[in-house]
Design a protein around this motif. Structure first.
Motif, mmCIF file in Angstrom:
data_model
loop_
_atom_site.group_PDB
_atom_site.id
_atom_site.type_symbol
_atom_site.label_atom_id
_atom_site.label_comp_id
_atom_site.label_asym_id
_atom_site.label_seq_id
_atom_site.Cartn_x
_atom_site.Cartn_y
_atom_site.Cartn_z
ATOM 1 N N GLY A 182 0.822 -1.200 0.000
ATOM 2 C CA GLY A 182 0.000 0.000 0.000
ATOM 3 C C GLY A 182 0.851 1.244 0.000
ATOM 4 N N TYR A 183 0.168 2.402 -0.103
ATOM 5 C CA TYR A 183 0.868 3.682 -0.158
ATOM 6 C C TYR A 183 0.378 4.586 0.968
ATOM 7 N N VAL A 184 1.295 5.380 1.458
ATOM 8 C CA VAL A 184 0.999 6.279 2.567
ATOM 9 C C VAL A 184 -0.172 7.192 2.206
ATOM 10 N N GLY A 185 -1.170 7.262 3.098
ATOM 11 C CA GLY A 185 -2.311 8.147 2.891
ATOM 12 C C GLY A 185 -3.411 7.595 2.024
ATOM 13 N N GLU A 186 -3.227 6.408 1.413
ATOM 14 C CA GLU A 186 -4.238 5.820 0.538
ATOM 15 C C GLU A 186 -4.824 4.575 1.198
ATOM 16 N N ASN A 187 -6.159 4.519 1.269
ATOM 17 C CA ASN A 187 -6.822 3.403 1.955
ATOM 18 C C ASN A 187 -6.332 2.048 1.437
ATOM 19 N N ILE A 188 -6.149 1.123 2.364
ATOM 20 C CA ILE A 188 -5.650 -0.215 2.035
ATOM 21 C C ILE A 188 -6.687 -1.247 2.461
ATOM 22 N N LYS A 189 -7.007 -2.165 1.568
ATOM 23 C CA LYS A 189 -7.957 -3.235 1.871
ATOM 24 C C LYS A 189 -7.200 -4.517 2.189
ATOM 25 N N LEU A 190 -7.516 -5.104 3.333
ATOM 26 C CA LEU A 190 -6.977 -6.408 3.701
ATOM 27 C C LEU A 190 -8.074 -7.438 3.449
ATOM 28 N N LYS A 191 -7.872 -8.238 2.414
ATOM 29 C CA LYS A 191 -8.909 -9.166 1.979
ATOM 30 C C LYS A 191 -8.823 -10.488 2.739
ATOM 31 N N CYS A 192 -10.010 -10.974 3.159
ATOM 32 C CA CYS A 192 -10.102 -12.270 3.844
ATOM 33 C C CYS A 192 -11.436 -12.904 3.477
ATOM 34 N N THR A 193 -11.399 -14.137 3.006
ATOM 35 C CA THR A 193 -12.623 -14.852 2.634
ATOM 36 C C THR A 193 -12.662 -16.196 3.357
ATOM 37 N N PHE A 194 -13.868 -16.723 3.534
ATOM 38 C CA PHE A 194 -13.995 -18.005 4.230
ATOM 39 C C PHE A 194 -15.133 -18.825 3.631
ATOM 40 N N LYS A 195 -15.032 -20.140 3.851
ATOM 41 C CA LYS A 195 -16.071 -21.073 3.439
ATOM 42 C C LYS A 195 -16.411 -21.965 4.628
ATOM 43 N N SER A 196 -17.708 -22.081 4.917
ATOM 44 C CA SER A 196 -18.160 -22.894 6.046
ATOM 45 C C SER A 196 -19.278 -23.813 5.594
ATOM 46 N N THR A 197 -19.266 -25.040 6.125
ATOM 47 C CA THR A 197 -20.334 -25.981 5.795
ATOM 48 C C THR A 197 -21.583 -25.726 6.636
ATOM 49 N N ILE A 244 -11.376 -6.090 5.786
ATOM 50 C CA ILE A 244 -11.388 -4.796 6.471
ATOM 51 C C ILE A 244 -10.556 -3.809 5.663
ATOM 52 N N SER A 245 -10.656 -2.532 6.016
ATOM 53 C CA SER A 245 -9.911 -1.479 5.321
ATOM 54 C C SER A 245 -9.209 -0.601 6.352
ATOM 55 N N ILE A 246 -7.996 -0.157 6.006
ATOM 56 C CA ILE A 246 -7.223 0.733 6.875
ATOM 57 C C ILE A 246 -7.166 2.102 6.205
#
Length: 235
Positions: free
Chosen positions: A42-57, A113-115
Motif C-alpha cells: 500500500g501507499y501512505v495516505g491511501e486506503n488499504i484493503k486487507l482481503k479475507c474470505t472463508f467457506k463454512s459448511t 477490512i480497510s485501513i
C-alpha cells in the motif's frame, strides 16, 4: 500360539481403521476454510484493503465471529484491531484507533477490512480468524503489509498517462489538418495548370475553407499550449 497370533493380526488391522476414522473426524471438524492475501502493498495516505474470505459448511448465524489481529515487525506481541459478531467492533485504542473499517459481508463469505490513512508504522503481520459454530477449528492465514511512499516512478507514470491523453487528440487534429491542406494544394495545382478560373461561388467556398483552416490552426495552437502548461505544472 495360534490364538495369540490371530489376536495380534486383528489388532494390527484395527489400528489402520482407527487412523482412517481419526482422519475423517479431523476432516469433518476442519470444514471451515479461510483465505487471505499473503502480501499486500500500500501507499501512505491511501486506503488499504486487507482481503479475507472463508467457506463454512454450517449456516451463517449470529454466533459467527471474526477477529483481526496485528503484530508489529520484530515483535511477539499481538493486539486485537477488529472484532465482529453481528455488529462491528473496531479498535478503540492503539495505532489503529478509528482507522479500521468493515468492508466485508459474512453472508458472502467475506471478512475483509480497510485501513484508512496508513503510514509506514502500520507495516507488520495481520491475521484473520473466523469461527462459525460448530465450525470453529480452521487455519489462520496471515497477511504481510508493506506501506511505502509513492516514488518518482509512480508520479512519472501518471504524468506520462496525462501527456498521452492530451497529445493523442492533438496529434489526430494536426494529421487531419495536414491531409486536408495537402489535398487542397494538389487541387489548386491541377486547376492552375489547366488555366481554370474560379466562379464567385467557388471563391466564397474557398474563403469559408480558409476561415475553417484558420480555426483549426488556432485549435492546434491551443492544444499545444495546454500540453505545455500541463507539463510545467507536473514539474
Amino acid at each position: 500360539m495360534l490364538q495369540s497370533g490371530a489376536a495380534g493380526g486383528r489388532s494390527c488391522s484395527f489400528f489402520p481403521l482407527l487412523g482412517v476414522l481419526f482422519f475423517l473426524g479431523i476432516y469433518t471438524v476442519l470444514s471451515l476454510e479461510i483465505k487471505a492475501d499473503a502480501h499486500v502493498r500500500g501507499y501512505v495516505g491511501e486506503n488499504i484493503k486487507l482481503k479475507c474470505t472463508f467457506k463454512s459448511t454450517s449456516a451463517i448465524t449470529d454466533k459467527l465471529t471474526i477477529d483481526w489481529t496485528y503484530r508489529a515487525p520484530s515483535s511477539r506481541r499481538t493486539e486485537s484491531i477488529f472484532h465482529y459478531q453481528s455488529f462491528q467492533y473496531p479498535a478503540t485504542a492503539g495505532i489503529f484507533r478509528d482507522r479500521i473499517s468493515w468492508v466485508g459481508n459474512v453472508y458472502k463469505g467475506d471478512a475483509s477490512i480497510s485501513i484508512s490513512n496508513p503510514t509506514m508504522k502500520d507495516n507488520g503481520t495481520f491475521s484473520c480468524a473466523v469461527k462459525n459454530p460448530p465450525d470453529v477449528h480452521h487455519n489462520i492465514p496471515t497477511t504481510e503489509l508493506t506501506v511505502v511512499e509513492r516514488g518518482f516512478g509512480t508520479m512519472l507514470s501518471s504524468m506520462a498517462l496525462l501527456s498521452i491523453l492530451v497529445f493523442i487528440p492533438s496529434a489526430v487534429v494536426v494529421v487531419l489538418l495536414l491531409v486536408r491542406m495537402g489535398r487542397k494544394a494538389v487541387g489548386l495545382k491541377k486547376r492552375s495548370k489547366s488555366g481554370y478560373k474560379k466562379s464567385s461561388i467557388e471563391v466564397s467556398d474557398d474563403t469559408d475553407q480558409e476561415e475553417e483552416n484558420g480555426c483549426m490552426r488556432k485549435l492546434c495552437v491551443r492544444c499545444a499550449e495546454c500540453l505545455d502548461s500541463d507539463y510545467e505544472e507536473t514539474y
